[in-house]
Design an enzyme around this catalytic site. Structure first.
Site, PDB file in Angstrom:
ATOM      1  N   LYS A  11       8.904   7.611   6.647  1.00 24.95           N
ATOM      2  CA  LYS A  11       7.613   7.083   7.096  1.00 24.95           C
ATOM      3  C   LYS A  11       7.243   7.561   8.504  1.00 24.95           C
ATOM      4  O   LYS A  11       8.103   8.028   9.261  1.00 24.95           O
ATOM      5  CB  LYS A  11       7.638   5.557   7.019  1.00 24.95           C
ATOM      6  CG  LYS A  11       7.700   5.032   5.576  1.00 24.95           C
ATOM      7  CD  LYS A  11       7.603   3.522   5.552  1.00 24.95           C
ATOM      8  CE  LYS A  11       7.604   3.009   4.121  1.00 24.95           C
ATOM      9  NZ  LYS A  11       7.497   1.535   4.072  1.00 24.95           N
ATOM     10  N   TYR A  51      -0.302   2.452  -2.439  1.00 28.98           N
ATOM     11  CA  TYR A  51       0.124   1.060  -2.236  1.00 28.98           C
ATOM     12  C   TYR A  51      -0.833   0.055  -2.890  1.00 28.98           C
ATOM     13  O   TYR A  51      -0.842  -1.120  -2.500  1.00 28.98           O
ATOM     14  CB  TYR A  51       0.266   0.768  -0.739  1.00 28.98           C
ATOM     15  CG  TYR A  51       1.569   1.294  -0.148  1.00 28.98           C
ATOM     16  CD1 TYR A  51       2.799   0.821  -0.600  1.00 28.98           C
ATOM     17  CD2 TYR A  51       1.569   2.243   0.867  1.00 28.98           C
ATOM     18  CE1 TYR A  51       3.996   1.284  -0.066  1.00 28.98           C
ATOM     19  CE2 TYR A  51       2.768   2.714   1.414  1.00 28.98           C
ATOM     20  CZ  TYR A  51       3.973   2.221   0.944  1.00 28.98           C
ATOM     21  OH  TYR A  51       5.159   2.678   1.474  1.00 28.98           O
ATOM     22  N   HIS A 117      10.597   4.665   2.374  1.00 28.52           N
ATOM     23  CA  HIS A 117      10.183   4.038   1.114  1.00 28.52           C
ATOM     24  C   HIS A 117      11.015   4.653  -0.001  1.00 28.52           C
ATOM     25  O   HIS A 117      11.326   5.841   0.047  1.00 28.52           O
ATOM     26  CB  HIS A 117       8.694   4.316   0.831  1.00 28.52           C
ATOM     27  CG  HIS A 117       8.314   4.011  -0.590  1.00 28.52           C
ATOM     28  ND1 HIS A 117       7.999   2.742  -0.997  1.00 28.52           N
ATOM     29  CD2 HIS A 117       8.258   4.800  -1.694  1.00 28.52           C
ATOM     30  CE1 HIS A 117       7.735   2.765  -2.302  1.00 28.52           C
ATOM     31  NE2 HIS A 117       7.887   4.004  -2.742  1.00 28.52           N
TER      32      HIS A 117
HETATM   33  P1  CMP Z   1       7.888  -0.111   1.059  1.00 28.01           P
HETATM   34  O1  CMP Z   1       9.239  -0.122   0.476  1.00 28.01           O
HETATM   35  O2  CMP Z   1       7.224   1.185   1.312  1.00 28.01           O
HETATM   36  O3  CMP Z   1       6.934  -0.993   0.131  1.00 28.01           O
HETATM   37  C1  CMP Z   1       5.812  -1.671   0.612  1.00 28.01           C
HETATM   38  C2  CMP Z   1       5.747  -1.678   2.107  1.00 28.01           C
HETATM   39  O4  CMP Z   1       4.952  -2.703   2.651  1.00 28.01           O
HETATM   40  C3  CMP Z   1       7.131  -1.945   2.690  1.00 28.01           C
HETATM   41  O5  CMP Z   1       7.986  -0.876   2.471  1.00 28.01           O
HETATM   42  C4  CMP Z   1       6.770  -2.257   4.128  1.00 28.01           C
HETATM   43  O6  CMP Z   1       6.452  -1.090   4.868  1.00 28.01           O
HETATM   44  C5  CMP Z   1       5.483  -3.059   3.919  1.00 28.01           C
HETATM   45  N1  CMP Z   1       5.741  -4.512   3.881  1.00 28.01           N
HETATM   46  C6  CMP Z   1       6.401  -5.201   2.944  1.00 28.01           C
HETATM   47  N2  CMP Z   1       6.405  -6.530   3.220  1.00 28.01           N
HETATM   48  C7  CMP Z   1       5.710  -6.659   4.370  1.00 28.01           C
HETATM   49  C8  CMP Z   1       5.357  -7.781   5.183  1.00 28.01           C
HETATM   50  N3  CMP Z   1       5.722  -9.017   4.863  1.00 28.01           N
HETATM   51  N4  CMP Z   1       4.629  -7.543   6.291  1.00 28.01           N
HETATM   52  C9  CMP Z   1       4.251  -6.292   6.616  1.00 28.01           C
HETATM   53  N5  CMP Z   1       4.563  -5.182   5.882  1.00 28.01           N
HETATM   54  C10 CMP Z   1       5.287  -5.371   4.779  1.00 28.01           C
END
Ligand code: CMP
Length: 143
Positions: A11, A51, A117
């Site tokens: 990221k 997303y 991710h």
């Molecule tokens: P990722 O595994 O890419 O999947 C969704 C993304 O949303 C996660 O990693 C984080 O970057 C973000 N994310 C997930 N939960 C939260 C949260 N509670 N607050 C802010 N960002 C979040």
């Protein structure tokens, strides 16, 4: 064990912090092969679509902003049970809860700026790989 492919992103936070190498080294040390890899700047439209599953969540807007703030590295990883293995190597979503030695513990900042991710299941891995890599592109890189 089954050889699988999974999709991974280094990221924008990890790229900005000069941690691409740390992430790659941790993935490789964990037994995953990097089948394909490229640096991109995600567009707002791409981040929103990628997303979309989170679009009702309160963090969606900030997440899209974060993922487009600078370059990231998109990857296709391959290995035995690569989807689950990559999730182990990454650690918990929240770096504060991630185990020692995991990428998110080593490199992540907070639950949003969490360095990497990885796909969560075989069906999403297929969709996510296809979102950023063409079939011919991957065929040319297959070993
Ligand atoms: P990722 O595994 O890419 O999947 C969704 C993304 O949303 C996660 O990693 C984080 O970057 C973000 N994310 C997930 N939960 C939260 C949260 N509670 N607050 C802010 N960002 C979040």
């Amino acid at each position: 064990m089954a050889i699988e492919r999974t999709f991974s992103i280094v990221k924008p936070d990890a790229v900005a912090n000069n941690k691409i190498g740390t992430v790659v080294a941790t993935l490789e040390a964990g037994g995953l092969k990097i089948l394909a890899q490229k640096m991109i700047r995600m567009t707002e439209a791409q981040a929103k679509e990628f997303y979309a599953v989170h679009k009702e969540r309160p963090f969606y807007g900030d997440l899209v902003k974060f993922m487009t703030e600078g370059p990231c590295v998109v990857q296709v990883l391959e290995g035995d049970n690569a989807i689950a293995r990559n999730r182990e190597i990454m650690g918990a979503t929240n770096p504060a809860e991630a185990a020692e030695g995991t990428i998110r513990k080593l490199v992540g900042t907070n639950i949003e700026r969490n360095a990497c991710h990885g796909s969560d299941a075989a069906d999403t891995a297929k969709v996510e790989i296809g979102f950023f890599f063409g079939g011919a592109e991957l065929a040319a890189l297959s070993r």
